[in-house]
Design an enzyme around this catalytic site. Structure first.
Site, short mmCIF file in Angstrom:
data_model
loop_
_atom_site.label_atom_id
_atom_site.label_comp_id
_atom_site.label_asym_id
_atom_site.label_seq_id
_atom_site.Cartn_x
_atom_site.Cartn_y
_atom_site.Cartn_z
N ARG A 224 0.26 -0.10 0.00
CA ARG A 224 1.50 -0.83 -0.25
C ARG A 224 1.19 -2.32 -0.34
NH1 ARG A 224 3.19 3.25 -1.74
NH2 ARG A 224 4.92 4.50 -0.96
N HIS A 272 1.39 0.30 -10.02
CA HIS A 272 1.71 1.37 -9.05
C HIS A 272 1.61 2.76 -9.70
CE1 HIS A 272 4.00 2.26 -5.08
NE2 HIS A 272 3.30 3.32 -5.45
P1 NDP Z 1 -1.14 10.07 5.89
O1 NDP Z 1 0.05 9.90 6.77
O2 NDP Z 1 -1.62 11.45 5.63
O3 NDP Z 1 -2.38 9.28 6.52
C1 NDP Z 1 -2.24 8.03 7.09
C2 NDP Z 1 -3.57 7.63 7.71
O4 NDP Z 1 -3.47 6.28 8.16
C3 NDP Z 1 -3.94 8.48 8.93
O5 NDP Z 1 -5.32 8.69 8.97
C4 NDP Z 1 -3.51 7.57 10.10
O6 NDP Z 1 -4.24 7.76 11.29
C5 NDP Z 1 -3.86 6.21 9.52
N1 NDP Z 1 -3.12 5.16 10.23
C6 NDP Z 1 -1.78 5.00 10.35
N2 NDP Z 1 -1.50 3.93 11.09
C7 NDP Z 1 -2.69 3.41 11.47
C8 NDP Z 1 -3.07 2.31 12.27
N3 NDP Z 1 -2.15 1.53 12.84
N4 NDP Z 1 -4.37 2.08 12.46
C9 NDP Z 1 -5.32 2.87 11.90
N5 NDP Z 1 -5.03 3.94 11.11
C10 NDP Z 1 -3.72 4.19 10.91
O7 NDP Z 1 -0.84 9.31 4.54
P2 NDP Z 1 -1.35 9.65 3.07
O8 NDP Z 1 -2.82 9.72 3.09
O9 NDP Z 1 -0.61 10.80 2.52
O10 NDP Z 1 -0.84 8.35 2.26
C11 NDP Z 1 -1.21 7.05 2.63
C12 NDP Z 1 -0.38 6.03 1.88
O11 NDP Z 1 -0.81 5.93 0.53
C13 NDP Z 1 1.10 6.34 1.76
O12 NDP Z 1 1.79 6.01 2.95
C14 NDP Z 1 1.53 5.50 0.58
O13 NDP Z 1 2.00 4.25 1.03
C15 NDP Z 1 0.24 5.32 -0.21
N6 NDP Z 1 0.32 5.96 -1.53
C16 NDP Z 1 0.18 5.20 -2.65
C17 NDP Z 1 0.22 5.76 -3.89
C18 NDP Z 1 0.01 4.96 -5.12
O14 NDP Z 1 0.19 5.46 -6.22
N7 NDP Z 1 -0.40 3.72 -5.01
C19 NDP Z 1 0.44 7.21 -4.07
C20 NDP Z 1 0.55 7.92 -2.83
C21 NDP Z 1 0.50 7.30 -1.62
P3 NDP Z 1 -4.22 9.17 12.06
O15 NDP Z 1 -5.13 10.06 11.26
O16 NDP Z 1 -4.80 8.86 13.36
O17 NDP Z 1 -2.80 9.64 12.08
C1 OXD Z 2 3.70 7.41 -2.89
C2 OXD Z 2 3.53 6.43 -3.93
O1 OXD Z 2 3.90 7.03 -1.75
O2 OXD Z 2 3.60 6.80 -5.11
O3 OXD Z 2 3.63 8.62 -3.19
O4 OXD Z 2 3.31 5.25 -3.67
#
Ligand code: NDP
Ligand code: OXD
Length: 309
Positions: A224, A272
């Site tokens: 983000r 994006h």
């Molecule tokens: P998940 O919820 O599966 O994974 C999040 C990861 O981040 C986990 O490993 C979590 O740790 C870690 N995390 C969260 N908070 C912290 C912290 N404070 N410190 C360290 N690690 C942390 O999310 P996804 O993998 O499904 O997606 C990630 C992000 O990607 C989405 O939230 C979205 O914003 C972005 N995204 C962007 C897209 C784009 O087109 N640009 C498309 C899809 C998603 P833990 O394993 O310990 O829970």
């Molecule tokens: C998502 C994204 O969160 O597209 O899936 O950013």
């Protein structure tokens, strides 16, 4: 009873078709042409207008139209106590892996320099860094981060990951928590942000973080825009602390005209699109969550609003 699709500015026909292919009898309402607000029991949302969710008196379940949920958690008008799910999807993982691999290889294989050389008519092979000595650090080892890490490991990169809680991923060196952040950053010649946007991760891509990366590191932000302190990136690029950045997400989207990122020669940006939800791939879990909602069962891929993802 019905499912509402709320996807302002996007063509929702592919979603309607994918859902109807799985359940032809499903009643679907599409914002802004909602015919019967009282019938809506489940909402599938992306950037929903403020106040909209309050207009459905019988709403019992909500799903994000993507992996991220910050647009829902930040919506102060979202009715509380309604279970909230997100998408976890193989096509999203695959598409994100393609994007990050492309960005990693573009930097690693020095294509920017070759484009410049081509423009100058120069035939000059450059020294190729060692893949196994090039560290790719992935912040956020969730559904997307873990998948991307596995693919980069298969390509022969030295991959590390950073998460909130301890994890184990084959071939990846894992770090967890703030206490191990600096150690993790020191491994990352290429830093990939795949964190959810939460209070703890907002502005995490800042001067302090950049200073702990190896000099001349490369940044890929596909999470983000609010993760990135934009002025700190510009400074790190100017001093050479960072060699460049690939950015897919921005604090303000669309990126405003005249923003310094547009014309920056060390920034490559995309609108994006790193990974866009494919309705055909994601529709089964939406239908499943709709049915679970009607049966009063726990949703798949439930979000915990208390931790923010
Ligand atoms: P998940 O919820 O599966 O994974 C999040 C990861 O981040 C986990 O490993 C979590 O740790 C870690 N995390 C969260 N908070 C912290 C912290 N404070 N410190 C360290 N690690 C942390 O999310 P996804 O993998 O499904 O997606 C990630 C992000 O990607 C989405 O939230 C979205 O914003 C972005 N995204 C962007 C897209 C784009 O087109 N640009 C498309 C899809 C998603 P833990 O394993 O310990 O829970
Ligand atoms: C998502 C994204 O969160 O597209 O899936 O950013």
């Amino acid at each position: 009873m019905s499912l509402a699709i709320i996807y302002p500015g996007y063509d929702t026909r592919a979603w309607v078709a994918a859902l109807h292919d799985l359940d032809p009898a499903l009643q679907i309402e599409v914002w802004p042409e909602i015919r019967d607000e009282a019938s809506v029991e489940f909402a599938l949302c992306w950037n929903q207008p403020a106040g909209l969710l309050q207009q459905f008196p019988n709403l019992k379940g909500i799903s994000s139209l993507g992996a991220g949920v910050n647009h829902l958690l930040d919506d102060a008008t979202r009715p509380g106590g309604i279970p909230l799910a997100r998408l976890v999807d193989r096509a999203l993982q695959q598409s994100m892996a393609e994007y990050v691999i492309l960005g990693t290889l573009e930097y690693f294989r020095q294509f920017k320099a070759y484009r410049q050389q081509q423009a100058e008519g120069l035939w000059r092979p450059l020294k190729l860094p060692q893949r196994s000595a090039t560290g790719v650090g992935i912040m956020g080892m969730g559904c997307l981060g873990t998948f991307v890490a596995g693919k980069l490991h298969q390509l022969g990169f030295r991959v590390s990951g950073w998460s909130r809680s301890p994890r184990q991923v084959a071939g990846v060196t894992l770090y967890c928590g703030r206490g191990n952040l600096d150690e993790f950053l020191a491994t990352a010649d290429i830093l990939v942000c795949l964190l959810p946007l939460t209070a703890a991760t907002t502005n995490i891509l800042c001067a302090r973080t950049f200073a702990r990366l190896p000099t001349g590191a490369y940044l890929i932000n596909v999470a983000r825009g609010q993760h990135l302190v934009e002025d700190d990136l510009l400074t790190a690029l100017a001093t050479g602390q960072l060699a460049g950045a690939l950015l897919d997400v921005f604090r303000q989207e669309p990126l405003p005209a005249g923003h310094p990122f547009w014309a920056h020669d060390k920034i490559m940006l995309t609108p994006h699109i790193a990974s866009i939800t494919d309705p055909r791939s994601a529709a089964p879990q939406v239908i499943e969550n709709y049915r679970r909602t009607l049966r009063g069962e726990p949703l798949l891929n439930l979000v915990d609003p208390a931790i923010g993802y």
